[in-house]
Design a protein around this motif. Sequence first.
Motif, PDB file in Angstrom:
ATOM      1  N   TYR A  17      -7.492   1.899   2.059  1.00 37.01           N
ATOM      2  CA  TYR A  17      -6.555   0.789   2.228  1.00 37.01           C
ATOM      3  C   TYR A  17      -5.320   0.974   1.338  1.00 37.01           C
ATOM      4  CZ  TYR A  17      -9.936  -1.832   5.009  1.00 37.01           C
ATOM      5  OH  TYR A  17     -10.796  -2.240   5.982  1.00 37.01           O
ATOM      6  N   CYS A  18      -5.526   1.440   0.121  1.00 37.07           N
ATOM      7  CA  CYS A  18      -4.387   1.669  -0.782  1.00 37.07           C
ATOM      8  C   CYS A  18      -3.455   2.744  -0.218  1.00 37.07           C
ATOM      9  CB  CYS A  18      -4.889   2.077  -2.171  1.00 37.07           C
ATOM     10  SG  CYS A  18      -5.624   0.714  -3.083  1.00 37.07           S
ATOM     11  N   ILE A  19      -4.032   3.806   0.279  1.00 38.24           N
ATOM     12  CA  ILE A  19      -3.223   4.878   0.868  1.00 38.24           C
ATOM     13  C   ILE A  19      -2.464   4.355   2.082  1.00 38.24           C
ATOM     14  CG2 ILE A  19      -3.334   7.095   2.071  1.00 38.24           C
ATOM     15  CD1 ILE A  19      -5.612   7.860   0.175  1.00 38.24           C
ATOM     16  N   PHE A  20      -3.143   3.583   2.933  1.00 35.77           N
ATOM     17  CA  PHE A  20      -2.523   3.026   4.125  1.00 35.77           C
ATOM     18  C   PHE A  20      -1.339   2.133   3.754  1.00 35.77           C
ATOM     19  CE2 PHE A  20      -2.243  -0.482   7.199  1.00 35.77           C
ATOM     20  CZ  PHE A  20      -1.902   0.229   8.328  1.00 35.77           C
ATOM     21  N   PHE A  21      -1.526   1.239   2.786  1.00 40.38           N
ATOM     22  CA  PHE A  21      -0.445   0.334   2.391  1.00 40.38           C
ATOM     23  C   PHE A  21       0.685   1.094   1.684  1.00 40.38           C
ATOM     24  CE2 PHE A  21      -3.796  -2.979   2.824  1.00 40.38           C
ATOM     25  CZ  PHE A  21      -3.160  -3.698   3.833  1.00 40.38           C
ATOM     26  N   ALA A  22       0.356   2.151   0.955  1.00 40.47           N
ATOM     27  CA  ALA A  22       1.400   2.953   0.318  1.00 40.47           C
ATOM     28  C   ALA A  22       2.261   3.643   1.378  1.00 40.47           C
ATOM     29  CB  ALA A  22       0.772   3.989  -0.616  1.00 40.47           C
ATOM     30  N   PHE A  28       8.787   1.512   5.211  1.00 41.21           N
ATOM     31  CA  PHE A  28       9.755   0.421   5.185  1.00 41.21           C
ATOM     32  C   PHE A  28      10.844   0.656   4.138  1.00 41.21           C
ATOM     33  CE2 PHE A  28       6.357  -2.162   7.256  1.00 41.21           C
ATOM     34  CZ  PHE A  28       7.077  -2.460   8.397  1.00 41.21           C
ATOM     35  N   ALA A  29      10.452   1.179   2.995  1.00 39.81           N
ATOM     36  CA  ALA A  29      11.415   1.380   1.915  1.00 39.81           C
ATOM     37  C   ALA A  29      12.424   2.471   2.252  1.00 39.81           C
ATOM     38  CB  ALA A  29      10.681   1.719   0.620  1.00 39.81           C
ATOM     39  N   PHE A  30      11.969   3.554   2.867  1.00 37.41           N
ATOM     40  CA  PHE A  30      12.843   4.680   3.159  1.00 37.41           C
ATOM     41  C   PHE A  30      13.126   4.838   4.646  1.00 37.41           C
ATOM     42  CE2 PHE A  30      10.566   5.791  -0.783  1.00 37.41           C
ATOM     43  CZ  PHE A  30      11.655   5.844  -1.623  1.00 37.41           C
TER      44      PHE A  30
END
Length: 153
Positions: A17-22, A28-30
Amino acid sequence: MMRHAVIYEAKFSAIIYCIFFALIFTLFAFGSKAQERGKVEVVKDPRIDTLAARRLSLKAKNPQALSSNGYRIQIFYGSVRSDAYNAQAKFQAIYPGIRTYLSYTEPDFKVKVGDFRTRLEAEKFKQELQSTFNGLFIIAEKINIPKSETGND
């Protein structure tokens, strides 16, 4: 044993989940940068264009400045500068219409002559020079285009 498997499965799920959200955050950021793909902005000094234009105008005025691949004949190779100048002067006295090129690469001087488009031309002239100079070599290098070939006789 079963309890440890559940704990490892929970940790593994949390990592996924952490990898997915990262990854989502990164997109979105880039994401705005990804839309600019294929665009290149060239930042250069405007004097570069001025120099390029000046070079073209000089070549148009003086076609002799154009260069091409060709051949020259090396008439001298040695470490004594005065001998190199003497060989150059001797050649220029006999053949005033043919350009000579003196170069120095530590520790030796080289005197090359002529601007020949083909090796055959250089070979013919080399035969003519053999009675006057010894140790002649034909060297392939960039040459100045001779006047007769630029139409400015």
